[in-house]
Design a protein around this motif. Structure first.
Motif, mmCIF file in Angstrom:
data_model
loop_
_atom_site.group_PDB
_atom_site.id
_atom_site.type_symbol
_atom_site.label_atom_id
_atom_site.label_comp_id
_atom_site.label_asym_id
_atom_site.label_seq_id
_atom_site.Cartn_x
_atom_site.Cartn_y
_atom_site.Cartn_z
ATOM 1 N N GLU A 23 0.819 -1.216 0.000
ATOM 2 C CA GLU A 23 0.000 0.000 0.000
ATOM 3 C C GLU A 23 0.853 1.267 0.000
ATOM 4 O OE1 GLU A 23 -3.661 2.088 2.539
ATOM 5 O OE2 GLU A 23 -2.749 0.209 3.225
ATOM 6 N N HIS A 24 1.896 1.309 0.840
ATOM 7 C CA HIS A 24 2.717 2.521 0.907
ATOM 8 C C HIS A 24 3.492 2.738 -0.397
ATOM 9 C CE1 HIS A 24 5.852 -0.459 1.962
ATOM 10 N NE2 HIS A 24 6.720 0.464 1.576
ATOM 11 N N GLN A 25 3.890 1.655 -1.076
ATOM 12 C CA GLN A 25 4.581 1.793 -2.353
ATOM 13 C C GLN A 25 3.647 2.326 -3.429
ATOM 14 O OE1 GLN A 25 5.812 -2.354 -2.598
ATOM 15 N NE2 GLN A 25 7.967 -1.765 -2.342
ATOM 16 N N ALA A 26 2.434 1.772 -3.465
ATOM 17 C CA ALA A 26 1.448 2.212 -4.450
ATOM 18 C C ALA A 26 1.076 3.682 -4.232
ATOM 19 C CB ALA A 26 0.207 1.328 -4.381
ATOM 20 N N ASN A 27 0.890 4.067 -2.981
ATOM 21 C CA ASN A 27 0.527 5.457 -2.673
ATOM 22 C C ASN A 27 1.631 6.427 -3.078
ATOM 23 O OD1 ASN A 27 -1.883 4.572 -1.608
ATOM 24 N ND2 ASN A 27 -1.215 4.680 0.522
ATOM 25 N N ARG A 28 2.880 6.053 -2.790
ATOM 26 C CA ARG A 28 3.999 6.931 -3.124
ATOM 27 C C ARG A 28 4.144 7.074 -4.645
ATOM 28 N NH1 ARG A 28 9.449 6.448 -4.342
ATOM 29 N NH2 ARG A 28 10.749 8.208 -3.659
ATOM 30 N N LEU A 29 4.021 5.953 -5.362
ATOM 31 C CA LEU A 29 4.141 6.001 -6.817
ATOM 32 C C LEU A 29 3.014 6.820 -7.426
ATOM 33 C CD1 LEU A 29 5.630 5.062 -9.357
ATOM 34 C CD2 LEU A 29 4.270 2.958 -9.291
ATOM 35 N N PHE A 30 1.807 6.652 -6.917
ATOM 36 C CA PHE A 30 0.664 7.429 -7.393
ATOM 37 C C PHE A 30 0.937 8.925 -7.227
ATOM 38 C CE2 PHE A 30 -3.233 9.770 -6.618
ATOM 39 C CZ PHE A 30 -4.049 9.382 -7.656
ATOM 40 N N ASP A 31 1.377 9.335 -6.039
ATOM 41 C CA ASP A 31 1.623 10.758 -5.773
ATOM 42 C C ASP A 31 2.717 11.315 -6.681
ATOM 43 O OD1 ASP A 31 -0.328 10.783 -3.810
ATOM 44 O OD2 ASP A 31 1.088 10.483 -2.158
ATOM 45 N N LEU A 32 3.789 10.537 -6.890
ATOM 46 C CA LEU A 32 4.884 10.990 -7.738
ATOM 47 C C LEU A 32 4.435 11.174 -9.181
ATOM 48 C CD1 LEU A 32 7.860 8.815 -6.408
ATOM 49 C CD2 LEU A 32 7.708 11.314 -6.336
ATOM 50 N N LEU A 33 3.697 10.191 -9.710
ATOM 51 C CA LEU A 33 3.238 10.284 -11.090
ATOM 52 C C LEU A 33 2.237 11.420 -11.275
ATOM 53 C CD1 LEU A 33 2.800 6.486 -11.922
ATOM 54 C CD2 LEU A 33 4.590 8.013 -12.765
ATOM 55 N N LEU A 34 1.326 11.556 -10.332
ATOM 56 C CA LEU A 34 0.312 12.615 -10.426
ATOM 57 C C LEU A 34 0.978 13.981 -10.496
ATOM 58 C CD1 LEU A 34 -2.789 13.019 -10.392
ATOM 59 C CD2 LEU A 34 -2.612 13.348 -7.915
ATOM 60 N N ASP A 35 2.073 14.137 -9.746
ATOM 61 C CA ASP A 35 2.742 15.429 -9.651
ATOM 62 C C ASP A 35 3.748 15.660 -10.782
ATOM 63 O OD1 ASP A 35 3.498 17.915 -8.241
ATOM 64 O OD2 ASP A 35 5.384 16.866 -7.857
ATOM 65 N N LYS A 36 4.454 14.614 -11.215
ATOM 66 C CA LYS A 36 5.592 14.795 -12.111
ATOM 67 C C LYS A 36 5.272 14.612 -13.598
ATOM 68 C CE LYS A 36 8.490 15.453 -8.696
ATOM 69 N NZ LYS A 36 9.055 16.816 -8.450
ATOM 70 N N VAL A 37 4.291 13.791 -13.924
ATOM 71 C CA VAL A 37 3.985 13.521 -15.332
ATOM 72 C C VAL A 37 3.356 14.751 -15.990
ATOM 73 C CG1 VAL A 37 2.494 12.178 -16.878
ATOM 74 C CG2 VAL A 37 3.753 11.029 -15.053
#
Length: 201
Positions: A23-37
């Protein structure tokens, strides 16, 4: 690595890991992609008419992995550092050397993807597609092309990985339908292997 749940479609097979990322990995990846892409809303052509696609997207890949569908041409952006190790891990699970990924952002339940198969010429014969889900749970549907009464539904949670094996794209359509439920944003990464350039490239 954990073993997947195998779902026989006949013809075709799905491999499904409901908790592929913690869960913590998925949440972190989601936040990074939402912000950086650098998200974009592209336009497609269907039956001679142009429409804005009901979602945002981005295309990443190795040099030369141009992708065309529905009259749209996607030129690959270089792999972000956050996606390189993920690509390698997904490739290992699927047994397929993926060289590109289509990243979709479904902002609300109104964003969707209609019935289709990922069967463009540049994907070659019988492509393998790996789909990683992040964020809100959305309902994924499959429907047999020759017998539309044969269907399957999966609710894909954040961190889940679904690999559509050989035979699926030739025999099944899939979709992510709109929903009236109050759902949050979802990011989906579909890893692909471009094996030849599309006509006219």
């Amino acid at each position: 690595m954990s073993l997947p749940e195998i779902i026989e479609l006949t013809p075709g097979q799905l491999s499904y890991w409901p908790e592929w990322l913690a869960e913590h990995q998925a949440n972190r990846l989601f936040d990074l992609l939402l912000d950086k892409v650098k998200w974009r809303q592209d336009v497609i052509t269907i039956f001679g008419k142009t429409h804005s696609i009901p979602r945002l997207q981005a295309w990443f890949g190795d040099p030369g992995t141009q992708y065309q569908y529905s009259g749209m041409v996607l030129e690959p952006s270089p792999w972000p550092d956050i996606l390189k190790p993920l690509r390698d891990r997904v490739s290992s699970e699927a047994g397929e050397p993926f060289n590109s990924v289509l990243v979709n952002l479904y902002r609300t339940g109104s964003d969707s993807n209609g019935w289709h198969a990922d069967n463009e010429p540049e994907l070659g014969k019988s492509p393998v597609i790996a789909s990683l889900s992040l964020g809100a749970v959305r309902r994924f549907r499959l429907r047999n092309i020759s017998d539309k009464t044969r269907t399957m539904t999966l609710d894909l949670p954040s961190g889940s990985l679904l690999v559509m094996g050989k035979g699926v794209q030739e025999n099944w359509h899939h979709q992510l339908a709109k929903t009236s439920r109050d759902v949050g944003p979802r990011i989906n990464l579909t890893f692909r292997r471009i094996i030849k350039q599309p006509p006219g490239a």
